[in-house]
Design a protein around this motif. Structure first.
Motif, short mmCIF file in Angstrom:
data_model
loop_
_atom_site.label_atom_id
_atom_site.label_comp_id
_atom_site.label_asym_id
_atom_site.label_seq_id
_atom_site.Cartn_x
_atom_site.Cartn_y
_atom_site.Cartn_z
N ILE A 119 70.05 -67.99 0.77
CA ILE A 119 70.62 -67.36 2.01
C ILE A 119 71.79 -68.24 2.55
N LYS A 120 73.06 -67.54 2.70
CA LYS A 120 74.40 -68.05 3.21
C LYS A 120 74.98 -67.30 4.20
N ILE A 121 75.60 -68.22 5.12
CA ILE A 121 76.26 -67.54 6.03
C ILE A 121 77.74 -67.01 5.63
N VAL A 122 77.96 -65.76 5.93
CA VAL A 122 79.07 -64.96 5.72
C VAL A 122 79.91 -64.55 6.81
N LEU A 123 79.58 -64.82 8.23
CA LEU A 123 80.52 -64.52 9.12
C LEU A 123 79.97 -65.22 10.37
N PRO A 124 80.66 -65.65 11.24
CA PRO A 124 82.13 -65.41 11.29
C PRO A 124 82.81 -66.34 10.15
N GLU A 125 84.26 -65.91 9.92
CA GLU A 125 84.76 -66.66 8.96
C GLU A 125 84.73 -68.26 9.20
N ASP A 126 84.89 -68.60 10.27
CA ASP A 126 85.23 -70.04 10.38
C ASP A 126 83.96 -70.89 10.13
N ALA A 127 82.81 -70.26 10.02
CA ALA A 127 81.47 -70.60 9.84
C ALA A 127 80.91 -70.60 8.41
N ALA A 128 81.55 -69.47 7.78
CA ALA A 128 81.07 -68.98 6.41
C ALA A 128 80.78 -70.17 5.38
N GLU A 129 79.73 -69.94 4.58
CA GLU A 129 79.62 -70.71 3.49
C GLU A 129 79.69 -69.88 2.41
N ALA A 130 80.00 -68.64 2.38
CA ALA A 130 80.05 -67.74 1.03
C ALA A 130 80.94 -66.64 1.74
N GLU A 131 81.40 -65.77 0.59
CA GLU A 131 82.31 -64.48 1.01
C GLU A 131 81.16 -63.34 1.28
N LEU A 132 81.46 -62.42 2.36
CA LEU A 132 80.94 -61.38 2.59
C LEU A 132 80.95 -60.57 1.36
N VAL A 133 79.67 -60.15 1.05
CA VAL A 133 79.60 -59.03 -0.25
C VAL A 133 79.46 -57.71 0.33
N HIS A 134 80.51 -56.74 0.11
CA HIS A 134 80.25 -55.46 0.59
C HIS A 134 81.03 -54.59 -0.37
N PRO A 135 80.76 -53.46 -0.78
CA PRO A 135 79.34 -53.14 -0.56
C PRO A 135 78.10 -54.01 -1.24
N LYS A 136 76.91 -53.86 -0.71
CA LYS A 136 75.85 -54.53 -1.27
C LYS A 136 75.60 -53.97 -2.83
N PRO A 137 75.25 -54.91 -3.73
CA PRO A 137 75.32 -54.44 -5.22
C PRO A 137 74.15 -53.91 -5.26
N GLU A 138 73.82 -53.02 -6.37
CA GLU A 138 72.74 -52.44 -6.64
C GLU A 138 71.45 -53.64 -7.02
N TRP A 139 70.21 -53.15 -6.83
CA TRP A 139 69.28 -54.22 -7.26
C TRP A 139 68.96 -54.00 -8.55
#
Length: 99
Positions: free
Chosen positions: A79-99
């Motif tokens: 589990i990683k923080i993706v937003l807000p950008e100033d607190a992000a630990e990783a980049e937002l993944v969008h769209p979500k990849p297929e399972w």
């Protein structure tokens, strides 16, 4: 953030508020009792912070969250923080990849 984490976090908020709010004297009128109990929970939440799986949550007198709400995603199995950008630990993944 996965839906189950948010639900668990909200459940933790409710549980701590119910456990720690002062419920005061019982009244005969069930509706008044319910309203009074709800107000006690609201008051307690406005005056306290709650530690949850999604971080420490707190609210101002109007019920607005204190600070920014952190958005999390599973990134490489963690589990990683993706937003807000100033607190992000990783980049937002969008769209979500297929399972």
């Amino acid at each position: 953030m996965a839906g189950h984490e948010l639900a668990l976090g909200l459940g933790q908020v409710e549980r701590q508020a119910v456990d720690l709010a002062d419920h005061g004297d019982q009244v005969d009128d069930e509706r008044r009792e319910q309203r009074d109990g709800q107000q006690q929970l609201i008051d307690w939440l406005h005056e306290n912070e709650v530690d949850t799986v999604v971080g420490t949550l707190g609210w101002d007198e109007a019920g607005r969250p204190n600070g920014a709400h952190l958005i999390q995603q599973y990134i490489d199995g963690e589990i990683k923080i993706v937003l807000p950008e100033d607190a992000a630990e990783a980049e937002l993944v969008h769209p979500k990849p297929e399972w």
